[in-house]
Scaffold this active site. Structure first.
Site, PDB file in Angstrom:
ATOM      1  N   TYR A 185      -1.942  -0.385  11.003  1.00 55.29           N
ATOM      2  CA  TYR A 185      -2.055  -1.073   9.706  1.00 55.29           C
ATOM      3  C   TYR A 185      -0.843  -0.787   8.833  1.00 55.29           C
ATOM      4  O   TYR A 185      -0.180  -1.708   8.338  1.00 55.29           O
ATOM      5  CB  TYR A 185      -3.347  -0.642   8.981  1.00 55.29           C
ATOM      6  CG  TYR A 185      -3.350  -0.981   7.502  1.00 55.29           C
ATOM      7  CD1 TYR A 185      -3.426  -2.301   7.063  1.00 55.29           C
ATOM      8  CD2 TYR A 185      -3.264   0.031   6.526  1.00 55.29           C
ATOM      9  CE1 TYR A 185      -3.410  -2.617   5.701  1.00 55.29           C
ATOM     10  CE2 TYR A 185      -3.255  -0.271   5.174  1.00 55.29           C
ATOM     11  CZ  TYR A 185      -3.329  -1.604   4.776  1.00 55.29           C
ATOM     12  OH  TYR A 185      -3.300  -1.900   3.430  1.00 55.29           O
ATOM     13  N   LYS A 215       2.141  -3.276   7.382  1.00 54.21           N
ATOM     14  CA  LYS A 215       2.434  -3.458   5.944  1.00 54.21           C
ATOM     15  C   LYS A 215       3.885  -3.054   5.654  1.00 54.21           C
ATOM     16  O   LYS A 215       4.575  -3.722   4.871  1.00 54.21           O
ATOM     17  CB  LYS A 215       1.466  -2.639   5.080  1.00 54.21           C
ATOM     18  CG  LYS A 215       0.030  -3.120   5.064  1.00 54.21           C
ATOM     19  CD  LYS A 215      -0.170  -4.510   4.467  1.00 54.21           C
ATOM     20  CE  LYS A 215       0.073  -4.569   2.985  1.00 54.21           C
ATOM     21  NZ  LYS A 215      -0.298  -5.904   2.421  1.00 54.21           N
ATOM     22  N   THR A 235       0.822  -1.213   0.000  1.00 54.94           N
ATOM     23  CA  THR A 235       0.000   0.000   0.000  1.00 54.94           C
ATOM     24  C   THR A 235       0.853   1.259   0.000  1.00 54.94           C
ATOM     25  O   THR A 235       1.996   1.245   0.480  1.00 54.94           O
ATOM     26  CB  THR A 235      -0.898  -0.009   1.259  1.00 54.94           C
ATOM     27  OG1 THR A 235      -1.513   1.258   1.409  1.00 54.94           O
ATOM     28  CG2 THR A 235      -0.100  -0.283   2.526  1.00 54.94           C
ATOM     29  N   ASP A 236       0.265   2.357  -0.475  1.00 54.11           N
ATOM     30  CA  ASP A 236       0.972   3.646  -0.412  1.00 54.11           C
ATOM     31  C   ASP A 236       1.056   4.187   1.023  1.00 54.11           C
ATOM     32  O   ASP A 236       1.823   5.106   1.298  1.00 54.11           O
ATOM     33  CB  ASP A 236       0.299   4.686  -1.332  1.00 54.11           C
ATOM     34  CG  ASP A 236      -1.152   4.987  -0.981  1.00 54.11           C
ATOM     35  OD1 ASP A 236      -1.691   4.361  -0.042  1.00 54.11           O
ATOM     36  OD2 ASP A 236      -1.750   5.862  -1.641  1.00 54.11           O
ATOM     37  N   GLU A 237       0.260   3.589   1.946  1.00 51.99           N
ATOM     38  CA  GLU A 237       0.232   4.134   3.312  1.00 51.99           C
ATOM     39  C   GLU A 237       1.568   3.960   4.039  1.00 51.99           C
ATOM     40  O   GLU A 237       1.821   4.623   5.041  1.00 51.99           O
ATOM     41  CB  GLU A 237      -0.897   3.488   4.123  1.00 51.99           C
ATOM     42  CG  GLU A 237      -2.249   3.710   3.488  1.00 51.99           C
ATOM     43  CD  GLU A 237      -3.422   3.562   4.439  1.00 51.99           C
ATOM     44  OE1 GLU A 237      -3.206   3.434   5.653  1.00 51.99           O
ATOM     45  OE2 GLU A 237      -4.565   3.589   3.951  1.00 51.99           O
TER      46      GLU A 237
HETATM   47  P1  NAD Z   1      -9.632  -7.329   2.037  1.00 47.47           P
HETATM   48  O1  NAD Z   1      -9.671  -7.063   3.501  1.00 47.47           O
HETATM   49  O2  NAD Z   1     -10.849  -7.065   1.216  1.00 47.47           O
HETATM   50  O3  NAD Z   1      -9.236  -8.854   1.763  1.00 47.47           O
HETATM   51  C1  NAD Z   1      -8.227  -9.496   2.496  1.00 47.47           C
HETATM   52  C2  NAD Z   1      -8.385 -10.997   2.274  1.00 47.47           C
HETATM   53  O4  NAD Z   1      -7.344 -11.659   3.021  1.00 47.47           O
HETATM   54  C3  NAD Z   1      -9.721 -11.555   2.779  1.00 47.47           C
HETATM   55  O5  NAD Z   1     -10.275 -12.418   1.817  1.00 47.47           O
HETATM   56  C4  NAD Z   1      -9.346 -12.320   4.043  1.00 47.47           C
HETATM   57  O6  NAD Z   1     -10.199 -13.418   4.312  1.00 47.47           O
HETATM   58  C5  NAD Z   1      -7.923 -12.751   3.718  1.00 47.47           C
HETATM   59  N1  NAD Z   1      -7.129 -12.975   4.945  1.00 47.47           N
HETATM   60  C6  NAD Z   1      -7.016 -12.144   6.018  1.00 47.47           C
HETATM   61  N2  NAD Z   1      -6.231 -12.702   6.955  1.00 47.47           N
HETATM   62  C7  NAD Z   1      -5.814 -13.900   6.454  1.00 47.47           C
HETATM   63  C8  NAD Z   1      -4.967 -14.921   6.948  1.00 47.47           C
HETATM   64  N3  NAD Z   1      -4.402 -14.839   8.168  1.00 47.47           N
HETATM   65  N4  NAD Z   1      -4.740 -16.000   6.164  1.00 47.47           N
HETATM   66  C9  NAD Z   1      -5.320 -16.119   4.941  1.00 47.47           C
HETATM   67  N5  NAD Z   1      -6.148 -15.177   4.438  1.00 47.47           N
HETATM   68  C10 NAD Z   1      -6.388 -14.081   5.182  1.00 47.47           C
HETATM   69  O7  NAD Z   1      -8.377  -6.518   1.508  1.00 47.47           O
HETATM   70  P2  NAD Z   1      -8.155  -5.771   0.121  1.00 47.47           P
HETATM   71  O8  NAD Z   1      -8.656  -4.388   0.241  1.00 47.47           O
HETATM   72  O9  NAD Z   1      -8.618  -6.648  -0.973  1.00 47.47           O
HETATM   73  O10 NAD Z   1      -6.556  -5.695   0.122  1.00 47.47           O
HETATM   74  C11 NAD Z   1      -5.787  -6.775  -0.408  1.00 47.47           C
HETATM   75  C12 NAD Z   1      -4.312  -6.417  -0.287  1.00 47.47           C
HETATM   76  O11 NAD Z   1      -4.042  -5.225  -1.007  1.00 47.47           O
HETATM   77  C13 NAD Z   1      -3.841  -6.161   1.145  1.00 47.47           C
HETATM   78  O12 NAD Z   1      -2.559  -6.692   1.282  1.00 47.47           O
HETATM   79  C14 NAD Z   1      -3.831  -4.643   1.256  1.00 47.47           C
HETATM   80  O13 NAD Z   1      -2.876  -4.224   2.191  1.00 47.47           O
HETATM   81  C15 NAD Z   1      -3.439  -4.258  -0.152  1.00 47.47           C
HETATM   82  N6  NAD Z   1      -3.918  -2.940  -0.610  1.00 47.47           N
HETATM   83  C16 NAD Z   1      -5.218  -2.589  -0.485  1.00 47.47           C
HETATM   84  C17 NAD Z   1      -5.657  -1.353  -0.991  1.00 47.47           C
HETATM   85  C18 NAD Z   1      -7.097  -0.936  -0.918  1.00 47.47           C
HETATM   86  O14 NAD Z   1      -7.417   0.206  -1.257  1.00 47.47           O
HETATM   87  N7  NAD Z   1      -8.024  -1.791  -0.519  1.00 47.47           N
HETATM   88  C19 NAD Z   1      -4.740  -0.487  -1.585  1.00 47.47           C
HETATM   89  C20 NAD Z   1      -3.388  -0.877  -1.673  1.00 47.47           C
HETATM   90  C21 NAD Z   1      -2.999  -2.116  -1.192  1.00 47.47           C
HETATM   91  O1  DAU Z   2      -4.138   3.950   0.463  1.00 48.47           O
HETATM   92  C1  DAU Z   2      -4.356   2.574   0.370  1.00 48.47           C
HETATM   93  C2  DAU Z   2      -5.199   2.121   1.539  1.00 48.47           C
HETATM   94  O2  DAU Z   2      -6.506   2.616   1.317  1.00 48.47           O
HETATM   95  C3  DAU Z   2      -5.210   0.605   1.706  1.00 48.47           C
HETATM   96  O3  DAU Z   2      -3.911   0.167   2.011  1.00 48.47           O
HETATM   97  C4  DAU Z   2      -6.176   0.194   2.820  1.00 48.47           C
HETATM   98  O4  DAU Z   2      -6.243  -1.208   2.908  1.00 48.47           O
HETATM   99  C5  DAU Z   2      -7.543   0.757   2.496  1.00 48.47           C
HETATM  100  O5  DAU Z   2      -8.456   0.446   3.537  1.00 48.47           O
HETATM  101  C6  DAU Z   2      -7.474   2.272   2.284  1.00 48.47           C
HETATM  102  O6  DAU Z   2      -7.196   2.961   3.533  1.00 48.47           O
HETATM  103  P1  DAU Z   2      -7.954   4.328   3.931  1.00 48.47           P
HETATM  104  O7  DAU Z   2      -7.894   4.486   5.389  1.00 48.47           O
HETATM  105  O8  DAU Z   2      -7.499   5.442   3.073  1.00 48.47           O
HETATM  106  O9  DAU Z   2      -9.449   3.924   3.443  1.00 48.47           O
HETATM  107  P2  DAU Z   2     -10.881   4.130   4.133  1.00 48.47           P
HETATM  108  O10 DAU Z   2     -11.899   3.759   3.099  1.00 48.47           O
HETATM  109  O11 DAU Z   2     -10.979   3.513   5.469  1.00 48.47           O
HETATM  110  O12 DAU Z   2     -10.938   5.712   4.313  1.00 48.47           O
HETATM  111  C7  DAU Z   2     -10.805   6.589   3.218  1.00 48.47           C
HETATM  112  C8  DAU Z   2     -10.847   8.009   3.749  1.00 48.47           C
HETATM  113  O13 DAU Z   2     -12.181   8.276   4.218  1.00 48.47           O
HETATM  114  C9  DAU Z   2      -9.947   8.243   4.942  1.00 48.47           C
HETATM  115  O14 DAU Z   2      -9.454   9.578   4.886  1.00 48.47           O
HETATM  116  C10 DAU Z   2     -10.861   8.083   6.151  1.00 48.47           C
HETATM  117  C11 DAU Z   2     -12.191   8.585   5.617  1.00 48.47           C
HETATM  118  N1  DAU Z   2     -13.406   7.936   6.169  1.00 48.47           N
HETATM  119  C12 DAU Z   2     -13.457   6.589   6.218  1.00 48.47           C
HETATM  120  C13 DAU Z   2     -14.577   5.953   6.692  1.00 48.47           C
HETATM  121  C14 DAU Z   2     -14.649   4.436   6.772  1.00 48.47           C
HETATM  122  C15 DAU Z   2     -14.478   8.723   6.543  1.00 48.47           C
HETATM  123  O15 DAU Z   2     -14.438   9.971   6.462  1.00 48.47           O
HETATM  124  N2  DAU Z   2     -15.598   8.094   7.005  1.00 48.47           N
HETATM  125  C16 DAU Z   2     -15.699   6.741   7.116  1.00 48.47           C
HETATM  126  O16 DAU Z   2     -16.751   6.223   7.573  1.00 48.47           O
END
Ligand code: NAD
Ligand code: DAU
Length: 349
Positions: free
Chosen positions: A155, A159, A130-132
């Site tokens: 988180y 990562k 992730t970019d975080e």
């Molecule tokens: P998600 O939470 O939707 O899915 C995560 C999956 O991992 C789920 O299916 C869960 O059951 C599985 N999992 C969790 N713990 C596990 C374990 N101990 N063993 C096996 N499986 C397990 O997450 P996502 O949003 O699809 O993110 C996927 C990946 O991409 C993550 O590594 C996250 O850090 C990264 N990522 C997410 C975003 C985003 O915006 N969602 C952005 C950049 C990177």
């Molecule tokens: O940048 C990549 C990341 O983006 C991934 O690595 C994470 O897995 C993914 O969850 C996401 O993280 P964020 O914290 O940016 O996403 P989230 O959807 O939780 O929140 C997006 C923005 O909105 C953040 O500034 C917090 C705000 N927010 C979030 C929620 C859930 C609100 O204002 N209200 C809300 O109810």
């Protein structure tokens, strides 16, 4: 080629699994997932019968089980997405993030190393991050692959730690690795604890839409299929040992994004313009809330020729349509029905 994709029942993982299964019929795709609250096999219902697809239910924290499946299936490559992914949950339960994101990743690295050590050059460990990990930007600047790590939530700290371990296994043991760091994804199958699907769910049901603080935080949004396409390109053409940033070149203040979403939904639901904006409710800010993320993906664009395929307006419209057409999916994951189903279905593990 036998590819183990971890976290394939989750949001991004399910799109990656589908893309690989459909695009590469000669590959055997194994989807390893624990099916936590965020994992849902309904995300893959359309491909579950495909001959080149197999689901393996299990936990990456269980090193013995990983050893068993590597022995049985002899994977050529790993694409590692399994993670605890929600920042707010990491604030209430950091250890769960250490377990899966750090220990789980190191278990996978150890297992891959053990099984691949005779011919490391023929195998690949691709870690999705992730970019975080880069921390929080001020008003200017972009995260590049050279930006120093500065994680600020449990988180992102977990990562960042996993990214460091992956690179350490490359330098120390010669494991062939690639890493990509992506910005915020959105699209179908996104679990409704994250901002966009939560807002869609609440707007649809005329419930308050919670915006943290003043809604001034900025995120760079990328359509999930474009992330899956980037993963495909990096997996096949990226340089071993390298990192690639993936972003949408699409920055939005949370409040502007939510107002746009309200307007899109008013139109789709036949509501009066401005009606859904009345649901916006400012709530207590997230602790340690990162102000701004923005990715410079020019390395990926220039070296590997990837670019986003949809505009934000197109992607958001597709996303809203998907949620409105798949209310059963949304009702299931919000009611917890699917969790109890899986608890009964998989009593053995
Ligand atoms: P998600 O939470 O939707 O899915 C995560 C999956 O991992 C789920 O299916 C869960 O059951 C599985 N999992 C969790 N713990 C596990 C374990 N101990 N063993 C096996 N499986 C397990 O997450 P996502 O949003 O699809 O993110 C996927 C990946 O991409 C993550 O590594 C996250 O850090 C990264 N990522 C997410 C975003 C985003 O915006 N969602 C952005 C950049 C990177
Ligand atoms: O940048 C990549 C990341 O983006 C991934 O690595 C994470 O897995 C993914 O969850 C996401 O993280 P964020 O914290 O940016 O996403 P989230 O959807 O939780 O929140 C997006 C923005 O909105 C953040 O500034 C917090 C705000 N927010 C979030 C929620 C859930 C609100 O204002 N209200 C809300 O109810």
């Amino acid at each position: 080629m036998k590819i183990l994709i971890t976290g394939g029942a989750g949001f991004i993982g399910s799109h990656v699994v589908r893309l690989f299964v459909n695009k590469y019929p000669d590959y055997q795709i194994f989807n390893l997932d624990k099916l936590t609250y965020a994992g849902n096999l309904a995300n893959l219902a359309d491909i579950e019968e495909k001959e080149n697809y197999q689901f393996l239910k299990g936990d990456i924290v269980d090193a013995d089980w990983l050893d068993e499946i590597f022995t049985t299936y002899k994977f050529d490559a790993v694409v590692h997405l399994a993670a605890e992914s929600h920042v707010d949950r990491s604030i209430t339960d950091p250890l769960a993030f250490v377990q899966t994101n750090v220990i789980g990743t190191v278990n996978l690295l150890n297992t891959a190393r053990k099984h691949w050590k005779e011919n490391l050059q023929d195998h690949l460990f691709y870690h999705i991050s992730t970019d975080e990990v880069y921390g929080s930007l001020g008003e200017d600047g972009l995260f590049t692959e050279e930006t120093a790590y500065d994680p600020r939530s449990p988180y992102s700290a977990s990562k960042a730690s996993s990214d460091h371990f992956v690179r350490a296994y490359y330098h120390t043991y010669g494991l062939h690795v690639k890493v990509s760091n992506c910005s915020n994804n959105y699209g179908p199958n996104h679990f409704p604890e994250k901002l966009i699907p939560l807002a869609i769910h609440n707007i649809k049901n005329e419930k308050p839409v919670p915006v943290y603080g003043k809604g001034e935080n900025i995120r760079d949004w990328l359509y999930v299929l474009d992330h899956a396409r980037a993963i495909d390109v990096i997996f096949h053409e990226g340089k071993v040992g390298d990192t690639y940033n993936i972003g949408g070149i699409n920055e939005w203040r949370n409040i502007d994004l939510i107002e746009l979403l309200c307007d899109v939904m008013d139109e789709k639901l036949g509501r009066e313009k401005g009606q859904s904006r009345q649901l916006i409710t400012f709530v207590k800010d997230r602790a340690g809330h990162d102000l701004r993320y923005a990715i410079d993906s020019s390395k990926l664009v220039n070296e590997l020729g990837w670019k986003p395929s949809v505009t934000f307006e197109e992607g958001l419209a597709k996303t809203v349509d998907w949620y409105l057409q798949n209310s059963e999916w949304l009702d299931n994951v919000t009611s917890g029905n699917y969790q109890s189903y899986y608890e009964q279905q998989y009593v053995n593990r």
